[in-house]
Design a protein around this motif. Structure first.
Motif, PDB file in Angstrom:
ATOM      1  N   GLY A 108       1.038  -1.163   0.066  1.00  0.00           N
ATOM      2  CA  GLY A 108      -0.203  -0.162   0.002  1.00  0.00           C
ATOM      3  C   GLY A 108       0.850   1.272   0.000  1.00  0.00           C
ATOM      4  N   SER A 109       0.134   2.405  -0.108  1.00  0.00           N
ATOM      5  CA  SER A 109       1.092   3.473  -0.138  1.00  0.00           C
ATOM      6  C   SER A 109       1.645   4.039   1.039  1.00  0.00           C
ATOM      7  CB  SER A 109       0.284   4.882  -0.689  1.00  0.00           C
ATOM      8  OG  SER A 109      -0.861   4.893  -0.361  1.00  0.00           O
ATOM      9  N   GLN A 110       0.752   3.249   2.157  1.00  0.00           N
ATOM     10  CA  GLN A 110       0.969   3.575   3.696  1.00  0.00           C
ATOM     11  C   GLN A 110       2.712   3.255   3.785  1.00  0.00           C
ATOM     12  OE1 GLN A 110      -0.780   5.131   5.580  1.00  0.00           O
ATOM     13  NE2 GLN A 110       0.485   5.411   7.281  1.00  0.00           N
ATOM     14  N   TYR A 112      -3.849  13.853   5.384  1.00  0.00           N
ATOM     15  CA  TYR A 112      -4.214  12.607   5.585  1.00  0.00           C
ATOM     16  C   TYR A 112      -3.520  12.061   6.987  1.00  0.00           C
ATOM     17  CZ  TYR A 112      -3.544   7.733   4.969  1.00  0.00           C
ATOM     18  OH  TYR A 112      -3.564   6.296   5.486  1.00  0.00           O
ATOM     19  N   TYR A 114       4.716  17.150   1.641  1.00  0.00           N
ATOM     20  CA  TYR A 114       3.666  16.201   1.322  1.00  0.00           C
ATOM     21  C   TYR A 114       2.227  16.575   1.067  1.00  0.00           C
ATOM     22  CZ  TYR A 114       0.468  12.601   2.316  1.00  0.00           C
ATOM     23  OH  TYR A 114      -0.634  11.468   1.991  1.00  0.00           O
ATOM     24  N   VAL A 123      -1.630  15.599  -1.401  1.00  0.00           N
ATOM     25  CA  VAL A 123      -2.577  14.823  -1.910  1.00  0.00           C
ATOM     26  C   VAL A 123      -3.419  15.846  -2.994  1.00  0.00           C
ATOM     27  CG1 VAL A 123      -4.473  13.226  -1.617  1.00  0.00           C
ATOM     28  CG2 VAL A 123      -2.797  13.337   0.310  1.00  0.00           C
ATOM     29  N   ASN A 136      -7.849  13.332   0.878  1.00  0.00           N
ATOM     30  CA  ASN A 136      -8.153  12.910   2.157  1.00  0.00           C
ATOM     31  C   ASN A 136      -7.489  13.688   2.945  1.00  0.00           C
ATOM     32  OD1 ASN A 136      -9.162  11.509   4.379  1.00  0.00           O
ATOM     33  ND2 ASN A 136      -7.954   9.593   3.749  1.00  0.00           N
ATOM     34  N   ASP A 169       0.981  12.151  -3.323  1.00  0.00           N
ATOM     35  CA  ASP A 169       0.338  10.734  -2.882  1.00  0.00           C
ATOM     36  C   ASP A 169      -1.148  10.791  -3.637  1.00  0.00           C
ATOM     37  OD1 ASP A 169      -0.637   8.622  -1.650  1.00  0.00           O
ATOM     38  OD2 ASP A 169      -0.775   9.489   0.344  1.00  0.00           O
ATOM     39  N   PRO A 219      -4.091   8.403  -4.204  1.00  0.00           N
ATOM     40  CA  PRO A 219      -4.766   7.209  -4.385  1.00  0.00           C
ATOM     41  C   PRO A 219      -6.198   7.338  -4.915  1.00  0.00           C
ATOM     42  CG  PRO A 219      -4.605   7.980  -2.101  1.00  0.00           C
ATOM     43  CD  PRO A 219      -3.633   8.984  -2.976  1.00  0.00           C
ATOM     44  N   TYR A 220      -6.713   8.683  -5.223  1.00  0.00           N
ATOM     45  CA  TYR A 220      -7.858   8.940  -5.489  1.00  0.00           C
ATOM     46  C   TYR A 220      -7.998   9.518  -7.093  1.00  0.00           C
ATOM     47  CZ  TYR A 220      -8.461   8.402  -0.705  1.00  0.00           C
ATOM     48  OH  TYR A 220      -8.408   7.981   0.574  1.00  0.00           O
ATOM     49  N   THR A 252      -1.420   3.924  -5.321  1.00  0.00           N
ATOM     50  CA  THR A 252      -1.951   2.532  -4.665  1.00  0.00           C
ATOM     51  C   THR A 252      -2.925   1.717  -5.378  1.00  0.00           C
ATOM     52  OG1 THR A 252      -2.947   1.724  -2.706  1.00  0.00           O
ATOM     53  CG2 THR A 252      -3.559   3.755  -3.083  1.00  0.00           C
ATOM     54  N   SER A 306      -5.702   0.302  -3.562  1.00  0.00           N
ATOM     55  CA  SER A 306      -6.282   0.230  -2.648  1.00  0.00           C
ATOM     56  C   SER A 306      -7.825   0.601  -3.161  1.00  0.00           C
ATOM     57  CB  SER A 306      -5.943   0.939  -1.412  1.00  0.00           C
ATOM     58  OG  SER A 306      -4.852   0.192  -0.806  1.00  0.00           O
ATOM     59  N   LYS A 307      -7.988   2.024  -3.761  1.00  0.00           N
ATOM     60  CA  LYS A 307      -9.087   2.411  -4.082  1.00  0.00           C
ATOM     61  C   LYS A 307      -9.639   2.009  -5.352  1.00  0.00           C
ATOM     62  CE  LYS A 307      -9.050   3.778   0.121  1.00  0.00           C
ATOM     63  NZ  LYS A 307      -8.105   4.824   0.632  1.00  0.00           N
ATOM     64  N   ARG A 365      -2.951  -5.170  -0.512  1.00  0.00           N
ATOM     65  CA  ARG A 365      -1.802  -4.356  -0.057  1.00  0.00           C
ATOM     66  C   ARG A 365      -0.746  -3.972  -1.201  1.00  0.00           C
ATOM     67  NH1 ARG A 365      -3.473  -1.381   2.095  1.00  0.00           N
ATOM     68  NH2 ARG A 365      -1.665  -0.649   3.419  1.00  0.00           N
TER      69      ARG A 365
HETATM   70  C1  LIG Z   1      -4.153  10.126   1.004  1.00  0.00           C
HETATM   71  C2  LIG Z   1      -3.866   8.468   1.270  1.00  0.00           C
HETATM   72  N1  LIG Z   1      -2.762   8.001   1.329  1.00  0.00           N
HETATM   73  C3  LIG Z   1      -2.277   6.866   1.445  1.00  0.00           C
HETATM   74  C4  LIG Z   1      -3.461   5.869   2.072  1.00  0.00           C
HETATM   75  C5  LIG Z   1      -3.139   4.579   2.420  1.00  0.00           C
HETATM   76  O1  LIG Z   1      -3.487   3.674   1.597  1.00  0.00           O
HETATM   77  P1  LIG Z   1      -2.949   2.277   1.304  1.00  0.00           P
HETATM   78  O2  LIG Z   1      -1.740   1.946   2.271  1.00  0.00           O
HETATM   79  O3  LIG Z   1      -4.165   1.272   1.376  1.00  0.00           O
HETATM   80  O4  LIG Z   1      -2.572   2.330  -0.143  1.00  0.00           O
HETATM   81  C6  LIG Z   1      -4.804   6.423   2.178  1.00  0.00           C
HETATM   82  C7  LIG Z   1      -5.993   5.523   2.573  1.00  0.00           C
HETATM   83  O5  LIG Z   1      -6.951   5.722   2.797  1.00  0.00           O
HETATM   84  C8  LIG Z   1      -5.089   7.965   1.580  1.00  0.00           C
HETATM   85  O6  LIG Z   1      -6.128   8.403   1.965  1.00  0.00           O
END
Ligand SMILES: Cc1ncc(COP(=O)(O)O)c(C=O)c1O
Length: 405
Positions: free
Chosen positions: A98-100, A124, A171, A173, A178, A206, A208-209, A236, A238-239, A246
């Motif tokens: 994941g990006s986390q 975030y 950093y 987004v 988010n 970052d 993700p969306y 990521t 994830s979305k 992951r």
């Molecule tokens: C802005 C942002 N970065 C990173 C993540 C982490 O997501 P993941 O680790 O699932 O890729 C999220 C998850 O909600 C997010 O909103």
């Protein structure tokens, strides 16, 4: 006695995760989670390719893999990113959990104690958590409708430097952030790069969306505008596919990627082989255009329903963002309302949201909240916002009574 390391001192569990426990009662309509809707996961596709990969490709899907991640995945990601205007090679990509994990690895690679990291107010929460483990100085920069206040950022960088904090990362987004849903203008994307170059910082973009745009025109990624090699992209699946796989990626200058890979080796040896194989198959065998169109179709109506319900049920003192994509709407209430305290009233009315304060690096934002429309049905959105409107009206009335008293 346990003697934990210094870095654990400021560590806090995510207020959101703690809160989700209370929102799980079936009668509560919850706008609190940040999760994508499982109804949008391509189950048959994933089940079929998982079976094929396990039965017919076990060495690649079940054996250890390389720390930087599978070659075909990095190759197909590089190709996909080219469509986004990001020219990159597979050597500039490392696959992450994941990006986390990308955020954590960036902290490991770049942050000494006290180094300055610039984040928007709000940002975030998971990024704050990841960076905090490395004890940086987190500097909050006000977020405007079209991105960070860049004059403020310029001043903050110089002030940090003067105060002895080495400015390292900014950093951002930039697409449907988010927690606010805010998208940066092209002008601010370009100006941010100039600031990074002038002040010798790196931008962490970052996104993700990014692929969840329901209205309006796509804007270029900051990375695609970058002539200086100053952007690290976090991606990521994830979305856009499923978060439980992951799978994410960190994309950036080769020297950065090499250092990340070196430290990642000690963290996990390698990422999961099976889900990397599923991600390869997703990128190469699935019709992405159609998939993204379906996803957008799925969420578009929910966002519209939430904006429509807010307009009808919220008191006039409330304001909120009107995003063109993503999963969140951000609500601001009058000064004096504390959304953390108000949550009790909301739960009594069987509706839940996330209080905004944890998203602010400087502890402000008491009067804000994040609403996710992703998991609720259209009927739940209407009813939930009706309940929330009543909660906010009661809270404002109680506040003005208290002031008079
Ligand atoms: C802005 C942002 N970065 C990173 C993540 C982490 O997501 P993941 O680790 O699932 O890729 C999220 C998850 O909600 C997010 O909103």
């Amino acid at each position: 006695m346990l003697r934990f390391a210094e870095r654990t001192k400021g560590a806090k569990r995510s207020a959101i995760r703690e809160l989700l426990k209370y929102t799980e009662q079936p009668e509560v309509i919850s706008f609190a989670g940040g999760l994508p809707d499982p109804a949008a996961f391509p189950l048959d596709f994933l089940a079929n390719v998982a079976q094929e990969e396990i039965l017919h490709n076990a060495v690649k899907s079940l054996q250890y893999t390389t720390t930087e991640g599978k070659r075909p995945l990095r190759q197909s990601l590089a190709q996909w990113l080219l469509e986004e205007g990001i020219k990159t090679t597979m050597d500039q990509i490392v696959i992450t959990a994941g990006s986390q994990q990308g955020l954590d690895l960036l902290g490991r690679v770049f942050l000494n104690e006290g180094d300055a990291v610039f984040v928007s107010l709000p940002t975030y929460l998971g990024a704050l958590q990841a960076f905090r483990a490395y004890q940086p100085t987190l500097v909050g920069i006000p977020l405007e409708e079209d991105g960070m206040d860049l004059d403020f950022l310029r001043r903050a960088i110089r002030e940090a430097r003067r105060a002895g904090h080495d400015p390292k990362l900014i950093y951002v987004v930039p697409d449907f952030q988010n927690p606010t849903g805010i998208t940066w203008s092209r002008e601010k994307r370009e100006e941010l790069l100039e600031i990074a170059e002038e002040e010798d910082l790196l931008v962490v973009e970052d996104i993700p969306y990014r692929w969840l745009r329901y209205e309006g025109e796509h804007l270029p990624t900051i990375a695609s505008l970058d002539r200086y090699g100053r952007v690290i992209v976090l991606l990521t699946f994830s979305k856009i596919l499923a978060p439980g796989l992951r799978i994410g990626a960190l994309v950036g200058p080769e020297e950065v990627v090499n250092m990340v890979v070196t430290l990642k080796q000690g963290a996990d040896l390698c990422g999961p082989s099976l889900t990397q194989r599923l991600a390869v198959r997703f990128l190469t065998d699935y019709n992405l255009k159609e998939h993204f169109a379906r996803l957008c179709q799925h969420y578009r109506g929910k966002l519209a329903a939430m904006l429509d319900a807010l307009a009808r049920h919220m008191p006039e003192e409330a304001t909120w963002t009107k995003p063109e994509g993503g999963l969140f709407v951000w609500v601001k209430l009058p000064d004096g309302v504390d959304t953390t305290k108000m949550l009790e009233r909301a739960l009594a009315h069987k509706v839940a949201y996330v209080p905004g304060q944890p998203f602010f690096a400087d502890g402000s934002g008491q009067n804000t909240m994040r609403l996710s429309f992703a998991l609720a049905t259209l009927e739940q959105i209407e009813e939930g916002i009706r309940r929330l409107g009543a909660v906010v009206k009661e809270e404002i009335a109680a506040l003005s009574l208290a002031k008079q008293g």
